[in-house]
Design an enzyme around this catalytic site. Sequence first.
Site, PDB file in Angstrom:
ATOM      1  N   LYS A 175      -8.808  -6.314  -1.174  1.00 25.55           N
ATOM      2  CA  LYS A 175      -8.969  -5.218  -0.229  1.00 25.55           C
ATOM      3  C   LYS A 175     -10.441  -4.794  -0.154  1.00 25.55           C
ATOM      4  O   LYS A 175     -11.215  -5.117  -1.054  1.00 25.55           O
ATOM      5  CB  LYS A 175      -8.102  -4.045  -0.669  1.00 25.55           C
ATOM      6  CG  LYS A 175      -8.560  -3.460  -2.022  1.00 25.55           C
ATOM      7  CD  LYS A 175      -8.039  -2.103  -2.234  1.00 25.55           C
ATOM      8  CE  LYS A 175      -8.519  -1.585  -3.592  1.00 25.55           C
ATOM      9  NZ  LYS A 175      -9.053  -0.302  -3.610  1.00 25.55           N
ATOM     10  N   HIS A 205      -2.494  -5.144  -6.101  1.00 33.92           N
ATOM     11  CA  HIS A 205      -1.997  -5.286  -7.473  1.00 33.92           C
ATOM     12  C   HIS A 205      -0.898  -4.288  -7.797  1.00 33.92           C
ATOM     13  O   HIS A 205      -0.115  -4.502  -8.726  1.00 33.92           O
ATOM     14  CB  HIS A 205      -3.147  -5.171  -8.483  1.00 33.92           C
ATOM     15  CG  HIS A 205      -3.733  -3.800  -8.606  1.00 33.92           C
ATOM     16  ND1 HIS A 205      -4.701  -3.321  -7.756  1.00 33.92           N
ATOM     17  CD2 HIS A 205      -3.493  -2.804  -9.492  1.00 33.92           C
ATOM     18  CE1 HIS A 205      -5.026  -2.095  -8.104  1.00 33.92           C
ATOM     19  NE2 HIS A 205      -4.315  -1.754  -9.152  1.00 33.92           N
ATOM     20  N   LYS A 209       3.340  -4.816 -10.123  1.00 33.33           N
ATOM     21  CA  LYS A 209       3.822  -4.079 -11.291  1.00 33.33           C
ATOM     22  C   LYS A 209       5.342  -4.175 -11.398  1.00 33.33           C
ATOM     23  O   LYS A 209       6.063  -4.150 -10.393  1.00 33.33           O
ATOM     24  CB  LYS A 209       3.377  -2.617 -11.206  1.00 33.33           C
ATOM     25  CG  LYS A 209       1.866  -2.441 -11.329  1.00 33.33           C
ATOM     26  CD  LYS A 209       1.470  -1.000 -11.211  1.00 33.33           C
ATOM     27  CE  LYS A 209      -0.029  -0.838 -11.440  1.00 33.33           C
ATOM     28  NZ  LYS A 209      -0.415  -1.148 -12.824  1.00 33.33           N
ATOM     29  N   GLU A 243      -6.462   9.643  -9.726  1.00 30.89           N
ATOM     30  CA  GLU A 243      -7.331   8.890 -10.622  1.00 30.89           C
ATOM     31  C   GLU A 243      -8.241   9.872 -11.351  1.00 30.89           C
ATOM     32  O   GLU A 243      -8.798  10.782 -10.726  1.00 30.89           O
ATOM     33  CB  GLU A 243      -8.177   7.880  -9.847  1.00 30.89           C
ATOM     34  CG  GLU A 243      -7.385   6.822  -9.127  1.00 30.89           C
ATOM     35  CD  GLU A 243      -8.285   5.847  -8.388  1.00 30.89           C
ATOM     36  OE1 GLU A 243      -8.401   4.696  -8.839  1.00 30.89           O
ATOM     37  OE2 GLU A 243      -8.885   6.241  -7.375  1.00 30.89           O
ATOM     38  N   ASP A 262      -9.665   3.027   1.174  1.00 33.51           N
ATOM     39  CA  ASP A 262      -9.648   2.331  -0.110  1.00 33.51           C
ATOM     40  C   ASP A 262      -8.262   2.293  -0.724  1.00 33.51           C
ATOM     41  O   ASP A 262      -7.862   1.282  -1.310  1.00 33.51           O
ATOM     42  CB  ASP A 262     -10.627   3.017  -1.068  1.00 33.51           C
ATOM     43  CG  ASP A 262     -10.693   2.339  -2.428  1.00 33.51           C
ATOM     44  OD1 ASP A 262     -10.698   1.093  -2.471  1.00 33.51           O
ATOM     45  OD2 ASP A 262     -10.752   3.050  -3.448  1.00 33.51           O
ATOM     46  N   HIS A 267      -2.753   0.505  -0.614  1.00 37.80           N
ATOM     47  CA  HIS A 267      -1.824   0.679  -1.728  1.00 37.80           C
ATOM     48  C   HIS A 267      -0.639   1.594  -1.392  1.00 37.80           C
ATOM     49  O   HIS A 267       0.512   1.190  -1.489  1.00 37.80           O
ATOM     50  CB  HIS A 267      -2.551   1.237  -2.947  1.00 37.80           C
ATOM     51  CG  HIS A 267      -3.574   0.331  -3.527  1.00 37.80           C
ATOM     52  ND1 HIS A 267      -3.363  -1.022  -3.724  1.00 37.80           N
ATOM     53  CD2 HIS A 267      -4.834   0.568  -3.969  1.00 37.80           C
ATOM     54  CE1 HIS A 267      -4.441  -1.572  -4.247  1.00 37.80           C
ATOM     55  NE2 HIS A 267      -5.344  -0.637  -4.404  1.00 37.80           N
ATOM     56  N   LYS A 353      -9.989  11.072  -6.637  1.00 40.96           N
ATOM     57  CA  LYS A 353     -10.792  10.805  -7.824  1.00 40.96           C
ATOM     58  C   LYS A 353     -11.134  12.095  -8.547  1.00 40.96           C
ATOM     59  O   LYS A 353     -11.089  13.174  -7.978  1.00 40.96           O
ATOM     60  CB  LYS A 353     -12.073  10.058  -7.436  1.00 40.96           C
ATOM     61  CG  LYS A 353     -11.810   8.646  -6.914  1.00 40.96           C
ATOM     62  CD  LYS A 353     -13.082   7.848  -6.764  1.00 40.96           C
ATOM     63  CE  LYS A 353     -12.766   6.407  -6.372  1.00 40.96           C
ATOM     64  NZ  LYS A 353     -12.024   5.686  -7.426  1.00 40.96           N
TER      65      LYS A 353
END
Length: 509
Positions: A175, A205, A209, A243, A262, A267, A353
């Site tokens: 990505k 990713h 999971k 995060e 992002d 995601h 973040k």
Amino acid sequence: MDSYRAQSNDAALDSGQYHNESERIRPHVIVLFGATGDLARRKLLPGFAHLAASHFAPIKVVASSLEEMSDEDFRAFAKAAAAEYGHLETVAFERRIREPLMSEEWEEFAANLRYVPRSAGPETLAAAVAAAEDQLGEGCLRLHYLSVPPAAALDVINMLREAKLVEHSRVIMEKPFGTDLESAVELNAQVQRTFDESQIFRIDHFLGKEATQNILALRFANGLFEPIWNRNFIDHVQIDIPESLGLDRRANFYENTGAYKDMVVTHLFQLMAFVAMEPPSALEPTSISEKKNEVFRSLLPVLPSHVVRGQYQGYRQEEGVARDSDTETFIAMHCELDNWRWAGVPFYLRTGKRMPEGMRIISIAFKEPPRSMFSADSGVGSAGPDHLTFDLADEHKVSLSYYGKRPGSGMKLDKVSMQFSTGKTDYAGDVLEAYERLILDAMRGDHTLFTTADGIESLWERSISLLDAPPPVTPYEPGSWGPNAIHELIAPNAWRLPFEGTWREENPS
């Protein structure tokens, strides 16, 4: 059409069918671009070592990056990466399957590492790949991993074409897949001029999971949940991926991207598709991809009025960040799907973040009973609705919370839960790290957990309103859960993070 395009479609390479994981995977030469980057250091090189030691398939790695290195220099770099992120100690590399990889096994893997600097050109790269293929023998395939910034991806694709390394190969792309609809369409078109769509694996990713895949198992294998997985029983859904880290030296990338491009497109929307998709006709890549794409096509346009953008205080003082930056480091949003199953059910997505904790939570809130026979002081409803919660972290936990009677006289109710953790099962040692699982799937040619060009373009199309007129960023304190406006966004509901409770630890024997 060039001859390599036709040859890429042979049945052994691109069957399009679900692959049995017990099948023997053919030998592979893995060509890793961006081999000295952060992702390669943290995930890919330790992952390749684990896959090689686990004997899933014979592999050789030809690494390439901008740095000038010898083979020995790169092997030292790879060993240091595994020591830091793969638990490689002086004499043993503790694998996730809890079997030690002794130093001689590491040396065996290291002997299969080659390094070719980008400056050496396509001919040198082709010669290194050919030498590796000669050692693996007839029938080996190529897997190109593009661990490079999006701006460099097309240069790598062109290099592979010039080196004549497209035949008998697949390519994994990282990505983001474009930054808007126009750039995504152009990127897909450029890549598809060299590779057939069946050869392209756009990686997320999060979908590798165990807990993410467990959503499919729980939804479609259990009569308890399948009948109630719709608007009649589910009140709302939260997908929350905070995060705790900041930029981590990624200012140049992040300033041009932000949290929405992002994280959300790549995601959170992908996770939403697993939660919301209709039952596929079979557990095979084409059927599952189409059901995911149906979700994306049913997504209503993302409205700026349903979005909260935030920027942590101090972001503009970070090295490489513009002093007047409008880039969001946080985003929360209310989305809806325009289809029969989910009409009127809000999906709340949040990521950011410098938040209190790094977590990956999907929470399904069930509707409350239409009428309660319990008294107002019984405690019913005091901790919110019943929830089914997936924790996508390494322990792969699932929890179902509900109200139960508190022991003793009277009728007092408390929130209780039933919990499951993969880490507490006999199969805990079989869990593969997400990148390892997805790399194996790409080697098998299994697209089930990867994103398609159509799906990506659908999401960018529904993002036009937000990208054209984003709401202003609101500052928030590092270590907080975001701007206060997020509570108005989700009202009358409440965010599940921070939790009203904690995950239960294993009971002492």
